[in-house]
Motif scaffolding. Structure first.
Motif, PDB file in Angstrom:
ATOM      1  N   LEU A 139       0.637  -1.131  -0.066  1.00  0.00           N
ATOM      2  CA  LEU A 139      -0.031  -0.061   0.196  1.00  0.00           C
ATOM      3  C   LEU A 139       0.884   1.411   0.073  1.00  0.00           C
ATOM      4  O   LEU A 139       0.575   2.272  -0.710  1.00  0.00           O
ATOM      5  N   TYR A 191      -0.510   5.661   0.214  1.00  0.00           N
ATOM      6  CA  TYR A 191      -1.942   5.606   0.876  1.00  0.00           C
ATOM      7  C   TYR A 191      -1.400   5.102   2.486  1.00  0.00           C
ATOM      8  O   TYR A 191      -0.467   4.228   2.682  1.00  0.00           O
ATOM      9  N   SER A 192      -1.936   5.861   3.264  1.00  0.00           N
ATOM     10  CA  SER A 192      -1.955   5.457   4.688  1.00  0.00           C
ATOM     11  C   SER A 192      -2.923   4.410   5.186  1.00  0.00           C
ATOM     12  O   SER A 192      -3.759   3.988   4.201  1.00  0.00           O
ATOM     13  N   MET A 220      -6.251   5.808   5.373  1.00  0.00           N
ATOM     14  CA  MET A 220      -7.010   6.174   3.866  1.00  0.00           C
ATOM     15  C   MET A 220      -7.562   4.694   3.558  1.00  0.00           C
ATOM     16  O   MET A 220      -8.577   4.603   2.805  1.00  0.00           O
ATOM     17  N   PHE A 221      -6.732   3.590   3.590  1.00  0.00           N
ATOM     18  CA  PHE A 221      -7.335   2.235   3.231  1.00  0.00           C
ATOM     19  C   PHE A 221      -8.682   1.985   4.070  1.00  0.00           C
ATOM     20  O   PHE A 221      -9.552   1.485   3.325  1.00  0.00           O
ATOM     21  N   ASP A 277     -11.537   3.977   2.715  1.00  0.00           N
ATOM     22  CA  ASP A 277     -12.076   3.588   1.422  1.00  0.00           C
ATOM     23  C   ASP A 277     -12.680   2.295   1.729  1.00  0.00           C
ATOM     24  O   ASP A 277     -13.887   2.162   1.045  1.00  0.00           O
ATOM     25  N   ASN A 291      -9.884  -0.142  -8.484  1.00  0.00           N
ATOM     26  CA  ASN A 291      -8.962   0.733  -7.655  1.00  0.00           C
ATOM     27  C   ASN A 291      -8.330  -0.313  -6.599  1.00  0.00           C
ATOM     28  O   ASN A 291      -7.578  -1.089  -6.811  1.00  0.00           O
ATOM     29  N   LEU A 292      -8.810  -0.159  -5.246  1.00  0.00           N
ATOM     30  CA  LEU A 292      -7.920  -0.966  -4.176  1.00  0.00           C
ATOM     31  C   LEU A 292      -8.908  -2.108  -3.983  1.00  0.00           C
ATOM     32  O   LEU A 292      -8.248  -2.894  -2.985  1.00  0.00           O
ATOM     33  N   THR A 303      -2.877  -0.538  -9.139  1.00  0.00           N
ATOM     34  CA  THR A 303      -3.320  -0.870  -7.958  1.00  0.00           C
ATOM     35  C   THR A 303      -3.899  -2.419  -7.905  1.00  0.00           C
ATOM     36  O   THR A 303      -4.283  -2.702  -6.861  1.00  0.00           O
TER      37      THR A 303
END
Length: 618
Positions: A427, A432-433, A436-437, A440, A473-474, A499
């Protein structure tokens, strides 16, 4: 005066005869014209069947397949927009299984000079815009709504994939058996005639995994099965919480991937040819080849090195093939050369038993660093990006680990199911922290809850099985579906942030793709498509929104759903095509504070058949 009356009567009779003859000729022209060019479409969903549109006017193979109508632009008002089609024609029945970028007829028409020995004819070759089909792909005669999961793992409707040659060709291997109007899958394979479940337990036993369960207490989650057949290996791994990317080309066993997807098993059309697989580095804990008929020694071992690229640190390659046990001269030669190659790649034999060998990839760079100078294959260049895929050519080199991974001596991933919600180490590659993960993940959990609330009048627990997130995205959309009996193909833009490795690090599956082109799958293979700003994205690339809607219709199963999350002008654009595509509006979601200018719009694809198919269904 008396002579004029008979003349007038005779003239009227003559005009009447001419008129009747003209009507008859027009009828003959229309009737025979429709027979030559295809069938009309009939739609289910109301009390009566109504005519939907003419058939695709197919000509010579070299004729222009385009004929695009003017496209409406997303940002235009009603007074300014282009032509909105009232209907799309229906493609000829011979195109009911069309895969535009894997179309052998297209390769022939374009007279491409491909190296068959390198499998280039099984790689993607997409038509230019002017050669794309501007028509709806018809279902085969007698098509039925697919059998629901989990029953579909073991049986499908024969009419949906009317190809039984594999049942005869592989009759001694229990791939599939035709019984009446269904095709059954006993779970056999080329190397495991007596069932994939027994073979899987055997592999786990060879590796000394607890309780003979291959997931190794959640440490083994993602598997790559190359040359997968009808994907029974991957289908039987699902009960062990293992997701398998089953890969096979559209080769002499043409419909094997189509059978896999019809069964509700993750699968993808592809080949180990000249280009990298559409997966990032270090994606799979296990690669598997069961008599997959691949020449692993060709081109300095380039295909085996591609497997090495996608295997995680300490990952396994299970190889069940005659070379691993046969004693004839040719098999012994191949085994000797292959053993020498993998030794130079720093793989070790984890276990070899009976007809199977399992190699293991090293955990760090230590072995690479002590190889003799000039040892082949070499390490890849320091500027090589192991996650660059798409049209990137394979290279015959070993992908070393980063300094971080070398020191970690492993992937650093949590076991499944904690892996799904634990921020993965890679990550940090995107800045990205962990916070943030997690935000999301929570955002998409709320959005998926809202989707299912909107869909609830139309679906039950077994309505949806095969799902595609067209902009993953993630992978948080897929993560939010963890409690539902579905699997998700997570698609990441080939030109965007890479990603997809985060998706795989969460224990999910996916592929890179450019939505300006057709996806590598058969028609009618997904129950739900999720399109988050996908139309807006391709508009920025200058690609056709109409083409994308036709592609979504090709991929979507009849009665399947598409969820659009995009700007209002894009949603208005989609709405103009509902009648032409035979889609029905299901729901519109009200934007929330976190959605910005995004609007949710859900459609359902209606089941329609050509008149010929309808007669067969009756």
């Amino acid at each position: 005066m008396s002579r004029g009356r008979p003349d007038e009567a005779q003239k009227k009779r003559l005009l009447t005869i001419v008129f009747v003859v003209a009507l008859f000729l027009v009828f003959l022209y229309v009737y025979h014209g429709s027979k030559k060019t295809g069938e009309s479409a009939l739609e289910y969903g109301s009390r009566s069947l109504r005519k939907l549109g003419s058939s695709y006017l197919g000509g010579d193979e070299d004729s222009d397949l385009g004929g695009k109508q003017d496209e409406a632009k997303f940002g235009l008002d009603d007074s300014e927009d282009g032509i909105t089609p009232k209907s799309f024609p229906v493609c000829d029945d011979r195109h009911s299984e069309l895969i535009p970028c894997l179309d052998r007829n297209l390769i022939y028409q374009m007279r491409l000079k491909l190296d068959l020995s390198l499998m280039e004819h099984y790689e993607r070759h997409c038509p230019l815009p002017e050669r794309r089909f501007n028509c709806l792909i018809p279902p085969p005669p007698g098509y039925k709504i697919p059998i629901k999961w989990p029953s579909s793992r073991d049986e499908v409707w024969k009419a949906n994939i009317p190809h039984t040659h594999l049942a005869h060709e592989k009759s001694d291997q229990n791939w599939m058996v035709v019984k009446g109007n269904k095709i059954h899958f006993p779970g056999g394979g080329t190397h495991f005639h007596y069932g994939a479940d027994k073979y899987i337990a055997h592999l786990a036993n060879m590796l000394n995994f607890s309780n003979n369960v291959l997931n190794n207490e959640g440490r083994l989650r993602t598997v790559f099965d190359v040359g997968c057949g009808v994907a029974s290996f991957g289908g039987y791994l699902l009960s062990s919480d293992i997701l398998t990317m089953s890969l096979a080309p559209n080769d002499v066993h043409q419909n094997q991937i189509q059978f896999a997807l019809e069964r509700g098993i993750p699968a993808y059309l592809g080949v180990l040819g000249t280009k990298r697989l559409p997966y990032p580095s270090r994606s799979f804990e296990l690669a598997h080849c069961s008599r997959c008929r691949i020449d692993w020694l060709q081109r300095d071992g380039i295909l085996l090195l591609e497997l090495d690229r996608v295997l995680r640190p300490g990952g396994y390659f299970a190889y069940s093939s005659p070379e691993a046990y046969a004693q004839d001269e040719e098999d012994l030669r191949i085994w000797k050369e292959m053993s020498a190659l993998v030794e130079r790649m720093c793989w070790r034999i984890a276990v070899k038993k009976n007809q199977t060998v399992i190699w293991q990839k090293p955990l760090s760079n230590d072995c690479y660093l002590v190889r003799e100078p000039g040892t082949q294959p070499p390490l890849c260049r320091s500027d090589d990006d192991p996650d660059a895929v798409g049209s990137v050519l394979m290279e015959a080199c070993i992908t070393p680990y980063s300094d971080h991974d070398h020191k970690t001596k492993g992937s650093g991933l949590a076991p499944w199911p904690a892996r799904l919600t634990t921020p993965p180490p890679r990550l940090a590659d995107f800045g990205y922290s962990n916070d943030m993960f997690e935000k999301d993940m929570e955002l998409w959990r709320q959005r998926v809850d809202n989707y299912w609330s909107l869909l609830s009048p139309k679906i039950s627990s077994d309505t949806i099985r095969n799902v595609m997130d067209m902009k993953a995205n993630l992978g948080s959309f897929a993560a939010a579906l963890k409690d539902k009996d579905v699997w998700v193909m997570n698609v990441v833009d080939v030109d965007g942030p890479k990603t997809l490795k985060i998706v795989y690090d969460r224990g999910l599956l996916g592929s890179v793709h450019n939505w300006c082109e057709a996806f590598s799958t058969y028609p009618r293979t997904y129950d739900l498509l999720h399109a988050w700003n996908v139309l807006s994205d391709i508009e920025k690339k200058g690609c056709s929104g109409e083409d994308l809607l036709l592609e979504m219709d090709r991929i979507l199963r009849p009665t399947g759903f598409s969820i659009f999350r995009d700007r209002q002008p894009v949603i208005d654009f989609v709405k103009k095509y509902l009648a032409a595509l035979h889609w029905e509006a299901v729901a519109t979601g009200e934007p929330s504070q976190d959605d910005g200018d995004e609007v949710v719009f859900i459609i359902q694809k209606k089941l329609w058949l050509t008149s010929e198919s309808f007669r067969d269904a009756e």
